[in-house]
Structure formats: C-alpha cells, structure tokens
Design an enzyme around this catalytic site. Structure first.
Site, PDB file in Angstrom:
ATOM      1  N   ASP A  37       0.827  -1.208   0.000  1.00 21.88           N
ATOM      2  CA  ASP A  37       0.000   0.000   0.000  1.00 21.88           C
ATOM      3  C   ASP A  37       0.862   1.259   0.000  1.00 21.88           C
ATOM      4  OD1 ASP A  37      -2.941  -0.996   1.920  1.00 21.88           O
ATOM      5  OD2 ASP A  37      -2.320  -1.337  -0.143  1.00 21.88           O
ATOM      6  N   ASP A  41       0.860   4.176  -2.694  1.00 17.37           N
ATOM      7  CA  ASP A  41       0.548   5.553  -2.322  1.00 17.37           C
ATOM      8  C   ASP A  41       1.637   6.510  -2.759  1.00 17.37           C
ATOM      9  OD1 ASP A  41      -1.124   4.731   0.825  1.00 17.37           O
ATOM     10  OD2 ASP A  41      -1.765   4.685  -1.264  1.00 17.37           O
ATOM     11  N   LEU A  87     -26.498 -31.441  -2.042  1.00 17.46           N
ATOM     12  CA  LEU A  87     -27.134 -32.714  -1.687  1.00 17.46           C
ATOM     13  C   LEU A  87     -27.239 -32.846  -0.178  1.00 17.46           C
ATOM     14  CD1 LEU A  87     -25.120 -35.016  -4.103  1.00 17.46           C
ATOM     15  CD2 LEU A  87     -27.566 -34.571  -4.248  1.00 17.46           C
ATOM     16  N   GLU A 120     -23.890 -43.022  -8.250  1.00 14.72           N
ATOM     17  CA  GLU A 120     -22.644 -42.497  -8.814  1.00 14.72           C
ATOM     18  C   GLU A 120     -21.725 -42.093  -7.667  1.00 14.72           C
ATOM     19  OE1 GLU A 120     -24.155 -39.096 -10.842  1.00 14.72           O
ATOM     20  OE2 GLU A 120     -25.476 -40.319 -12.071  1.00 14.72           O
ATOM     21  N   LYS A 122     -19.459 -39.694  -5.471  1.00 15.68           N
ATOM     22  CA  LYS A 122     -19.447 -38.243  -5.270  1.00 15.68           C
ATOM     23  C   LYS A 122     -17.995 -37.813  -5.225  1.00 15.68           C
ATOM     24  CE  LYS A 122     -21.382 -34.624  -2.391  1.00 15.68           C
ATOM     25  NZ  LYS A 122     -20.198 -33.926  -1.925  1.00 15.68           N
ATOM     26  N   ARG A 143     -20.704 -22.665  -9.436  1.00 16.30           N
ATOM     27  CA  ARG A 143     -21.910 -22.749  -8.639  1.00 16.30           C
ATOM     28  C   ARG A 143     -22.229 -21.452  -7.892  1.00 16.30           C
ATOM     29  NH1 ARG A 143     -24.526 -26.376  -4.679  1.00 16.30           N
ATOM     30  NH2 ARG A 143     -24.398 -25.102  -2.857  1.00 16.30           N
ATOM     31  N   LYS A 318     -22.362 -40.730   2.776  1.00 22.95           N
ATOM     32  CA  LYS A 318     -20.948 -40.463   3.035  1.00 22.95           C
ATOM     33  C   LYS A 318     -20.215 -41.699   3.540  1.00 22.95           C
ATOM     34  CE  LYS A 318     -20.804 -36.130   2.019  1.00 22.95           C
ATOM     35  NZ  LYS A 318     -20.065 -35.140   2.729  1.00 22.95           N
ATOM     36  N   CYS A 426     -15.632 -10.174  27.902  1.00 20.62           N
ATOM     37  CA  CYS A 426     -16.028  -8.916  28.541  1.00 20.62           C
ATOM     38  C   CYS A 426     -16.118  -9.042  30.053  1.00 20.62           C
ATOM     39  CB  CYS A 426     -17.353  -8.423  27.965  1.00 20.62           C
ATOM     40  SG  CYS A 426     -18.753  -9.443  28.419  1.00 20.62           S
ATOM     41  N   CYS A 446     -20.297  -6.580  24.628  1.00 25.45           N
ATOM     42  CA  CYS A 446     -19.268  -7.624  24.609  1.00 25.45           C
ATOM     43  C   CYS A 446     -18.598  -7.602  23.236  1.00 25.45           C
ATOM     44  CB  CYS A 446     -19.921  -8.976  24.885  1.00 25.45           C
ATOM     45  SG  CYS A 446     -18.823 -10.372  24.707  1.00 25.45           S
TER      46      CYS A 446
HETATM   47  S1  IVH Z   1     -25.889 -34.375  -8.406  1.00 24.28           S
HETATM   48  C1  IVH Z   1     -29.268 -31.675  -7.532  1.00 24.28           C
HETATM   49  N1  IVH Z   1     -23.988 -36.104  -8.740  1.00 24.28           N
HETATM   50  O1  IVH Z   1     -21.787 -32.724  -4.857  1.00 24.28           O
HETATM   51  C2  IVH Z   1     -28.208 -32.672  -7.664  1.00 24.28           C
HETATM   52  N2  IVH Z   1     -23.488 -34.111  -7.547  1.00 24.28           N
HETATM   53  O2  IVH Z   1     -23.285 -31.643  -2.377  1.00 24.28           O
HETATM   54  C3  IVH Z   1     -26.885 -32.159  -7.311  1.00 24.28           C
HETATM   55  N3  IVH Z   1     -21.173 -33.934  -6.789  1.00 24.28           N
HETATM   56  O3  IVH Z   1     -22.876 -29.572  -5.873  1.00 24.28           O
HETATM   57  C4  IVH Z   1     -25.794 -32.698  -8.027  1.00 24.28           C
HETATM   58  N4  IVH Z   1     -20.487 -35.844  -7.625  1.00 24.28           N
HETATM   59  O4  IVH Z   1     -20.777 -30.509  -6.950  1.00 24.28           O
HETATM   60  C5  IVH Z   1     -24.327 -34.925  -8.219  1.00 24.28           C
HETATM   61  N5  IVH Z   1     -22.392 -37.725  -9.127  1.00 24.28           N
HETATM   62  C6  IVH Z   1     -22.729 -36.543  -8.612  1.00 24.28           C
HETATM   63  C7  IVH Z   1     -21.800 -35.713  -7.915  1.00 24.28           C
HETATM   64  C8  IVH Z   1     -22.227 -34.506  -7.396  1.00 24.28           C
HETATM   65  C9  IVH Z   1     -20.137 -34.753  -6.959  1.00 24.28           C
HETATM   66  C10 IVH Z   1     -21.114 -32.641  -6.080  1.00 24.28           C
HETATM   67  C11 IVH Z   1     -21.750 -31.483  -6.800  1.00 24.28           C
HETATM   68  C12 IVH Z   1     -22.810 -30.955  -5.880  1.00 24.28           C
HETATM   69  C13 IVH Z   1     -22.376 -31.496  -4.576  1.00 24.28           C
HETATM   70  C14 IVH Z   1     -23.581 -31.680  -3.695  1.00 24.28           C
END
Ligand code: IVH
Length: 698
Positions: A37, A41, A87, A120, A122, A143, A318, A426, A446
């Site tokens: 900065d 300046d 999700l 699928e 994730k 997104r 998960k 506080c 506070c």
């Molecule tokens: S479906 C409305 N399919 O997970 C359905 N998402 O927490 C939303 N993601 O924002 C997406 N693998 O970035 C879908 N096979 C998969 C995915 C997937 C990764 C991510 C995606 C989404 C996030 C959801």
C-alpha cells in the site's frame, strides 16, 4: 532543449500512469497485489505532484486517479437458469432407509414397494454448469451461491474433457458436472508448485478450485483439470426420461461420465453397492467422499422436487470419516454472535485425509464432561482434559470432532477442565441458557459478540462486503469507528480520504484498500429481503428461515411491523407467523426477542435510511392459485400432503396450516374436521380433492 524536457516529463507521466494502472489491475482484478500500500501511495503522490506542476500535460480523459472506472470484479456474475442445488447427506444406513421411506411417503407409495436408484460416486471437486446454444458452448459458470455463479467460460474451454461443440444437441442444453483433479496429478502439481516457489494446495479439491478460478486462462490450461458430467440444467426439449439413459446420452455427446455407475432396484441393492465400493475406493485415483443415490425416474424426480437447497430425490451417502490421533494443547472459549460460549480444543497439528487440522469443536460443557444434551453418557462418560491424547475425525467439510480419549495415556497430574464462570471477553457473568449452552448476555457491550455480528452482517450470504475480515473489523471497533452495522455506512463520510481520522492512514490500510472497501460498501446497499433478514443474525433465523419469511411477507415494512407486533403480545401476528410452514417455535421466540430489544430496534429503524431493501419477487407464476393463501385439511386420496403442498407452492400459492382471515381457499379431503367448519363460518371458498386435481391439471 525545452522540447527535450517536455518529452521527459511526458514520458514520466506515462510511466507513472502505466505503473499505477497495472497496480490497480493487480489489486482489484487479479487479487494479487505486487506493490505494498505504501509503495502504491507513493506512486500516486509522485503522479499527483507532477500533474499539479504541469497540468497542460495531462492527457485527456485521464482516469489514473479515479477508481471506479477500472474496477471490475474478477469474474462476471451470471444467474443460473435453475439453481445448482447441493445434496443432503446420509451418514448411516438408517439415514438412507429414512430417505427411501420419505420418498415413498411423499409419492404416496406403499412402503414395501421398490424405488429404482442410479448410483454415482461423489467426487470432491467443484460443480460447473455448461450452456450450449445450438450445440456451441457459450457459457460455463461456477456454482457460486447456487443462484448466481461466476462466468469462467474462457477457463473451462481449456479443459480437454469439455466439448466446445456437440452435434445433434437440442437448441438449448445445459450440462452440469464436476471439475476435479486426479490424486496422482495433484501430487505432481504440488511438486512443481513447490519447485517454482508457488503456493502448495491443501487437497485436490482446493487445487481444482484454485485452478479453475484463474484470471489468466493460460494458467488454467496448464493445470491437469478434468470434468465428468452427471446432470442437466435447462434444456429446450426432453431427450431421456431417466438418469441411466441420461448418462448414455451424455457420453454420446462427448462427455466423460464416471465409469463407476450402478443401477439398483431397491434399498437393499444400494446397501450392497455401498459396501463393495467402500472396499475399493482407496484404490481409485480420485477422492470420493461418498456415493450419490438418485431416484432413476425423471417423472418421479419432478414430482419429488426440491427443498430450499437440496433435491428430495437424491442423497449423498458419506463414507466413514478418516481419523487421526493427536494431543490437546489447550482449551479455548470462543464467544459467538449470539453470546454462546463455545469451547474449542487447540491441537498439536495433525493430518486427516490430506488436510492439516489444528483445532476441534468441543460443543459445550456437557460434551467436555462426557454427556450429551439429554444427559446420556458419551465416550462411556470419559471427560476431556488439556494434555489428553484423542482421536479426531472429519466428516465431509465439517469442523473436526473428537471421537475418543486414550485414558491410558492420561498423565497422573491431569485435572478436569473447569468451564469459565465469566465471559472470557467482557468479564460478565455467564449463565446456563438451557441444558447444554452457556451464554454471555452482555450483547453489544461484549466485543466478541459485536465483532461476530458484524462479521455475519458483512458475510457473503448477507451484505457481502468484501475486504472486511475479522482483523479489519476488530481494528475499527477498537478505534470506536464501528460499534454497530449502521456505522459501516458512515465510514466513508467520517473516515474517508480527506478526514483527519482516515482509514487509509491506519496501519495495514492505504488509499487502495480503503477505496476498495468503500466501493464494496456502496455496492452492498441494495439488498434482497431474504439476505437482509439473514444479515440481522437472529438465532434460529438462518438462510432457509429468512427465505421463507421473505417469501411470505414480501416487503420489509410489512415484515418489520408484524414482528414488532409480536412483542406487543399480538396474538394475530403470532398465530400468522406460527402458521407459516417451516417456521418453528424456536425461531418465533428469537424473532420476538429480537424485535422487542431496544438495541436491535434502533439498528433496524436506522438501516433502511441508507440502504434499499428489495421487495421479494415471487417468480412471476401465472396460475389459478398464484398469490393465494391456501390450506389443506383431511386426507387426500391421490397424493401425500407434502406433494400437494409442493405443487401449490410451485404454482405460486402460499400454504398455511391453519385457517385465518387471510385464507383464500381450503382443499378439503376425507374426514375433514374443525378446519372445514371454521372455513365455512368464515365464508372461505372450499373445494374437494377432485376439484383440486382439476385445478392443478389446468
Ligand atoms: S448431483 C441436484 N452427482 O456434490 C443434484 N453431484 O453436495 C446435485 N457432486 O454440488 C448434483 N459428484 O458438486 C451430483 N455424481 C454426482 C456428484 C455430485 C459430486 C457434487 C456437486 C454438488 C455437490 C452436492
């Protein structure tokens, strides 16, 4: 001789101009300042002196000293045609059972029947939406907050797995998927970053995000980004009617889809796939944090629809979180926005699943003592102490947690942790608010609470004022320049460049950073009603509740008046609020407290004088029931109550659970009781289920 001097001066002016403009570009557009900065300046000062002395040499339209004109945010913002949802998570098989059951309930199906699912992996990357016009890629957007993302088209085009053209595509086609980096590529990328003394990424996800959001596309092109497609956004005409066929179609269009795709006929098969996949996921070359289960049939997906942020037809199951052992170095108490004291364990830093972790939440006093909120033992009643060896785990993106304590490693001189009786910030006496949480009630006296409130007020989902982090807020608070959100809007007037008490002359500030803040504040002054309600930081009034309230009351003035009435024990306002679907007693109580507190009233009456709170725009839905307030009663034969409600809302109606003077229409199913009677008394229009079906068919 004179000419030469003139040329020298002109050159000097041009050089300074170029340097200043470059510095501005680096600062404002690239988020990567190369001058401090002070250096900046001093450039500006030299330039000002020079043009003051030789005003005739200033080129026409000189914008060097202006700020607004050259400031653009790094990426253009784009509104998504339909929101990019996230999700919901399932952490156990019983969560998945509940998911399967709630789908059947919503659809009014027999609980013993089967639903088919597409499965699928994730992949933990970042989602990207690709828009094709007559087969040509015209827009790639991140997104963002789900509704508005960033235009990263130039960068996305450098990813070889993203086709630029698609043959035989519908006129409008939006393909959504995930940008990610392979584990092996991630290791190589970090090695090369290290060699070039560049930033090393914490994990593949961060590396992918950092690489896609580059202002220089050449950098993106040099990174090993990949893309796999998994869903559609807007589309001009429907091509397939289920997820399984969609995956085949996406492949035909030239997209990579994940080869790990499974089709399950029922819940039992889902569980088997989960177990199998869990065994092999370590061997895959990409990070997978769960499996996504999607109802296969698109017509069912459409009926199920979405809650505010996630679809009802999909869930992420998960995998068990990874865990590591480490030592607790100290226990600190953080005072939150609403005064709750949250204990945090400071840890000897340890790696869990590729991320360094140095603190873990301890929730509350009971958790430390070994009890849950109902008084039941957790960790077999073992307490947590400074010096303990503990196992830490991370579930998804959430804050690390403590799973267990190794008692055998506990030292002889270890003593139980004593929760403070006074606010560490506080000094006021703290009180137990309910079974589990302890609060400081000092409110705006506070410091921590003020800072946390202002942090919340300026955060992305509220006023979204960039350049205002904890450090800066705390600094301005200590000077007495901001004590409430209102003061933010006076900063430029009271502490602008010409003031004796200017922000630019403070430590760690300069003209540029002060300007950047002023611009961000100016820009934030127009805000949507839901964000404004959220910004107030009322307990139990988060993003979802704020959205529901904005949708219901539509205008700030209306909402505010009704909320103030709550405090006058106005039963009508209270009844109305409680009748809104999705608003619970906890939120109502906190709203009542907030709107009867003098400090908050002062703020909410002042703020609208400088800002514009936009009216909530119900999407312009034209239907026979748009803008009506409707109530369902009795049993519906053809659909569940949830589905009926979801349809009504899609058609632009508001659904309440009780009859009031605002009710426009009652849909009366089998064995309707008191509501039907009340509606008749009040002369409210009543229709049967068949009439309702006709209405929605139209
Ligand atoms: S479906 C409305 N399919 O997970 C359905 N998402 O927490 C939303 N993601 O924002 C997406 N693998 O970035 C879908 N096979 C998969 C995915 C997937 C990764 C991510 C995606 C989404 C996030 C959801």
């Amino acid at each position: 001789m004179k000419n030469l001097k003139e040329k020298e001066i002109r050159d000097k002016i041009i050089i300074l101009q170029t340097e200043i403009n470059k510095a501005k570009q680096d600062y404002f557009q690239n988020d990567n300042p190369y001058l401090s900065d002070n250096e900046y300046d001093s450039l500006v000062e030299r330039y000002k002196k020079l043009i003051k002395k030789f005003p005739s040499m200033i080129p026409e339209n000189d914008k060097t000293l202006g700020i607004g004109s050259t400031v653009i945010s790094s990426f253009n913002k784009v509104e998504h045609s339909s929101p990019l949802l996230s999700l919901a998570n399932a952490f156990s098989s019983s969560d998945v059972e509940n998911f399967d059951e709630s789908i059947k309930r919503f659809l009014g199906k027999d609980l013993c029947s089967d639903i088919q699912y597409a499965v699928e992996p994730k992949i933990d990357g970042l989602s990207l939406s690709l828009r094709y016009n007559k087969g040509k890629l015209i827009l790639a957007s991140t997104r963002g907050d789900g509704k508005i993302g960033e235009d990263v088209t130039h960068n996305a085009k450098t990813i070889s797995e993203i086709p630029h053209h698609i043959s035989n595509a519908p006129d409008i086609l939006e393909v959504r998927g995930e940008v990610y980096i392979l584990k092996s590529d991630f290791i190589k990328l970090n090695q090369s970053q290290k060699m070039q003394n560049q930033k090393v990424f914490a994990n593949p996800r961060n590396a992918a995000a950092g690489s896609l959001r580059q202002l220089n596309s050449e950098i993106t092109a040099s990174r090993p980004l990949r893309f796999f497609a998994y869903s559609l956004g807007e589309i001009s005409h429907n091509l397939v009617d289920n997820q399984k066929d969609l995956i085949v179609l996406l492949q035909k269009y030239g997209f990579k889809t994940n080869e790990e795709f499974y089709f399950c006929n029922n819940l039992r098969e889902l569980m088997a796939v989960y177990e199998d996949f869990n065994q092999k996921r370590e061997k895959l070359d990409y990070d997978v944090d769960g499996l996504v289960y999607k109802v296969n049939d698109f017509s069912l997906q459409k009926r199920l629809g979405a809650r505010s942020t996630s679809p009802r037809w999909a869930i992420a199951h998960k995998f068990k979180p990874e865990e590591s052992f480490t030592k607790i170095l100290s226990i600190e108490i953080q005072v939150g926005r609403t005064g709750t004291l949250s204990p945090v364990a400071k840890l000897d830093p340890v790696e869990i699943g590729g991320v360094m972790v140095s603190s873990a939440t301890l929730h509350n006093e009971d958790f430390i003592k070994g009890f849950d909120s109902s008084g039941n033992k957790i960790r077999e009643g073992v307490d947590i102490r400074v010096g303990d060896l503990v196992s830490i785990y991370r579930a998804g993106d959430v804050i690390p947690k403590i799973k267990s304590v190794s008692l055998s490693e506990r030292g002889k001189d270890s003593t139980p942790y004593i929760f403070p009786k006074f606010c560490p910030d506080c000094g006021s006496i703290v009180r137990k608010e309910n079974e589990s949480s302890i609060r400081c009630y000092a409110g705006l006296s506070c410091k921590s609470q003020v800072i946390e409130r202002i942090k919340h007020f300026v955060s992305k989902k509220a006023f979204s004022i960039d350049g205002f982090a904890e450090k800066q807020i705390s600094q301005l608070y200590d000077l007495g320049w901001i004590q409430s959100p209102v003061d933010i809007f006076f900063l430029k007037k009271k502490h602008g460049h010409t003031s004796d008490l200017s922000i630019k002359s403070l430590d760690n500030w300069g003209e540029k950073s002060a300007d950047k803040l002023f611009i961000a504040i100016e820009k934030s002054k127009k805000i949507t009603l839901d964000k404004f309600i959220f910004s107030l930081g009322i307990r139990y009034v988060g993003e979802v509740v704020s959205s529901i309230l904005a949708k219901y009351y539509e205008e700030w003035e209306v909402f505010c008046k009704k909320m103030e009435n709550l405090s006058l024990k106005n039963n009508l306002a209270l009844e109305e609020l409680l009748n809104i679907d999705g608003i619970g007693l906890k939120s109502v109580n906190e709203l009542r407290l907030f709107f009867s507190n003098n400090e908050s009233l002062k703020i909410i009456h002042e703020l609208p004088k400088f800002i514009e709170i936009e009216k909530f725009q119900l999407k312009n839905i034209q239907s026979s029931i748009s803008n009506m307030s409707i109530v369902f009663t009795g049993t519906l034969e053809t659909m569940s109550r949830s589905e009926a409600k979801s349809i009504a809302e899609k058609m632009g109606a508001k659904v309440s659970s009780t009859i009031s003077s605002n009710t426009d229409l009652l849909i009366s199913g089998d064995s309707a009781g008191s509501k039907l009677k009340k509606a008749k008394e009040k002369d409210i229009k009543v229709i049967t289920e068949n009439e309702w079906l006709d209405l929605i068919k139209k």
